[in-house]
Design a protein around this motif. Structure first.
Motif, mmCIF file in Angstrom:
data_model
loop_
_atom_site.group_PDB
_atom_site.id
_atom_site.type_symbol
_atom_site.label_atom_id
_atom_site.label_comp_id
_atom_site.label_asym_id
_atom_site.label_seq_id
_atom_site.Cartn_x
_atom_site.Cartn_y
_atom_site.Cartn_z
ATOM 1 N N SER A 1 0.683 -1.151 0.147
ATOM 2 C CA SER A 1 -0.098 -0.018 -0.042
ATOM 3 C C SER A 1 0.959 1.134 0.039
ATOM 4 C CB SER A 1 -0.826 -0.003 1.121
ATOM 5 O OG SER A 1 -0.302 0.022 2.366
ATOM 6 N N ASP A 2 2.202 1.006 0.405
ATOM 7 C CA ASP A 2 2.858 2.201 0.582
ATOM 8 C C ASP A 2 3.799 2.523 -0.731
ATOM 9 O OD1 ASP A 2 1.940 2.978 2.938
ATOM 10 O OD2 ASP A 2 3.414 1.618 4.025
ATOM 11 N N SER A 3 4.198 1.376 -1.567
ATOM 12 C CA SER A 3 5.060 1.500 -2.562
ATOM 13 C C SER A 3 4.833 0.337 -3.304
ATOM 14 C CB SER A 3 6.336 1.494 -2.247
ATOM 15 O OG SER A 3 6.931 0.336 -1.702
ATOM 16 N N SER A 4 5.117 0.285 -4.529
ATOM 17 C CA SER A 4 4.895 -0.810 -5.707
ATOM 18 C C SER A 4 5.905 -1.146 -6.333
ATOM 19 C CB SER A 4 3.772 -0.072 -6.461
ATOM 20 O OG SER A 4 2.607 0.354 -6.074
ATOM 21 N N ASP A 5 5.840 -2.460 -6.691
ATOM 22 C CA ASP A 5 6.808 -3.180 -7.196
ATOM 23 C C ASP A 5 6.707 -3.538 -8.718
ATOM 24 O OD1 ASP A 5 8.730 -3.661 -5.302
ATOM 25 O OD2 ASP A 5 7.589 -5.453 -4.735
ATOM 26 N N PHE A 6 7.545 -2.800 -9.584
ATOM 27 C CA PHE A 6 7.295 -2.830 -11.197
ATOM 28 C C PHE A 6 7.887 -4.141 -11.648
ATOM 29 C CE2 PHE A 6 6.649 1.666 -10.442
ATOM 30 C CZ PHE A 6 5.871 2.312 -11.393
ATOM 31 N N ARG A 7 7.234 -4.603 -12.525
ATOM 32 C CA ARG A 7 7.675 -5.774 -13.329
ATOM 33 C C ARG A 7 8.493 -5.521 -14.528
ATOM 34 N NH1 ARG A 7 2.020 -8.500 -12.696
ATOM 35 N NH2 ARG A 7 1.367 -6.323 -12.498
ATOM 36 N N ASP A 8 8.201 -4.386 -15.186
ATOM 37 C CA ASP A 8 9.126 -3.911 -16.456
ATOM 38 C C ASP A 8 9.807 -2.771 -16.048
ATOM 39 O OD1 ASP A 8 9.826 -2.859 -18.763
ATOM 40 O OD2 ASP A 8 8.037 -3.653 -19.902
ATOM 41 N N LEU A 9 11.073 -2.794 -16.024
ATOM 42 C CA LEU A 9 12.222 -1.828 -15.567
ATOM 43 C C LEU A 9 11.852 -0.490 -16.385
ATOM 44 C CD1 LEU A 9 14.180 -0.284 -13.811
ATOM 45 C CD2 LEU A 9 15.754 -1.510 -15.010
ATOM 46 N N ASN A 10 11.742 -0.832 -17.796
ATOM 47 C CA ASN A 10 11.390 0.328 -18.634
ATOM 48 C C ASN A 10 10.179 0.949 -18.677
ATOM 49 O OD1 ASN A 10 13.937 -0.303 -19.805
ATOM 50 N ND2 ASN A 10 13.266 -1.734 -21.635
ATOM 51 N N PHE A 11 9.104 0.183 -18.340
ATOM 52 C CA PHE A 11 7.786 0.827 -17.880
ATOM 53 C C PHE A 11 8.184 1.846 -16.637
ATOM 54 C CE2 PHE A 11 3.577 1.751 -16.189
ATOM 55 C CZ PHE A 11 3.102 1.884 -17.328
ATOM 56 N N LYS A 12 8.728 1.347 -15.723
ATOM 57 C CA LYS A 12 9.074 1.998 -14.390
ATOM 58 C C LYS A 12 9.917 3.276 -14.921
ATOM 59 C CE LYS A 12 11.047 1.772 -9.916
ATOM 60 N NZ LYS A 12 11.642 0.809 -9.061
ATOM 61 N N LEU A 13 10.866 3.229 -15.855
ATOM 62 C CA LEU A 13 11.476 4.398 -16.110
ATOM 63 C C LEU A 13 10.672 5.446 -16.772
ATOM 64 C CD1 LEU A 13 14.847 2.717 -17.716
ATOM 65 C CD2 LEU A 13 14.311 3.799 -15.437
ATOM 66 N N LEU A 14 9.568 5.129 -17.391
ATOM 67 C CA LEU A 14 8.547 6.237 -17.922
ATOM 68 C C LEU A 14 8.198 6.958 -16.830
ATOM 69 C CD1 LEU A 14 7.005 4.387 -20.755
ATOM 70 C CD2 LEU A 14 8.824 5.946 -20.960
ATOM 71 N N VAL A 15 7.749 6.189 -15.856
ATOM 72 C CA VAL A 15 7.231 6.794 -14.536
ATOM 73 C C VAL A 15 8.056 7.611 -13.883
ATOM 74 C CG1 VAL A 15 6.121 6.191 -12.452
ATOM 75 C CG2 VAL A 15 5.505 5.047 -14.269
ATOM 76 N N VAL A 16 9.333 7.278 -13.516
ATOM 77 C CA VAL A 16 10.417 8.002 -12.945
ATOM 78 C C VAL A 16 10.590 9.023 -13.817
ATOM 79 C CG1 VAL A 16 12.680 8.124 -12.419
ATOM 80 C CG2 VAL A 16 11.407 6.045 -11.818
#
Length: 151
Positions: free
Chosen positions: A5-20
């Motif tokens: 609930s406090d943080s989330s784990d991404f499965r695709d680093l490249n998608f996470k990089l778009l969010v970052v």
């Protein structure tokens, strides 16, 4: 025990990089901003470009950046602020991962949209044509979730 609930784990680093990119370098709400040159200087690497070339790392995400971004926790409340994402080869986050990357390969291609649930308020994805090229069927997936695309 991990509290999702406090943080989330991404499965695709490249998608996470778009969010970052959106939160850290665009909105500046995810701080502090990661700066690879500063990170490497603290490890004794004064000339990052020379280091990259000397170790034949031109077309790869540097281990130090990968470790940082993989471990980076993004609070769910911050993820909820993401209403737009964009795929663009000129993103700052890409330069922080691969400082001499030329954008001519698939290094940062999104491989999965499994992480869409982590950004529940996403309403617009810019770069949809590129995303469809990387991930056939992506535009249909976005559309089915009510997410508009701009090419």
């Amino acid at each position: 025990m991990h509290d999702f609930s406090d943080s989330s784990d991404f499965r695709d680093l490249n998608f996470k990089l778009l969010v970052v990119e959106k939160l850290m370098y665009g909105d500046r709400t995810l701080a502090p901003a990661f700066r690879l040159r500063e990170h490497m200087r603290a490890r004794g690497v004064e000339d990052l470009d020379a280091h990259v070339e000397a170790h034949d790392l031109e077309y790869t995400v540097l281990d130090e950046a990968r470790a940082y971004f993989e471990a980076l926790e993004i609070p769910a409340a911050l993820l909820a602020t993401v209403e737009e994402l964009a795929f663009d080869g000129g993103h700052q986050v890409y330069m922080e991962c691969a400082p001499v990357w030329d954008g001519e390969d698939d290094l940062f291609d999104v491989r999965s949209l499994a992480d869409l649930d982590l950004v529940p308020n996403l309403r617009l994805f810019t770069g949809g044509q590129a995303l469809e090229f990387m991930l056939p069927g992506a535009l249909e997936t976005l559309s089915a979730r009510g997410i508009a695309t701009r090419h």
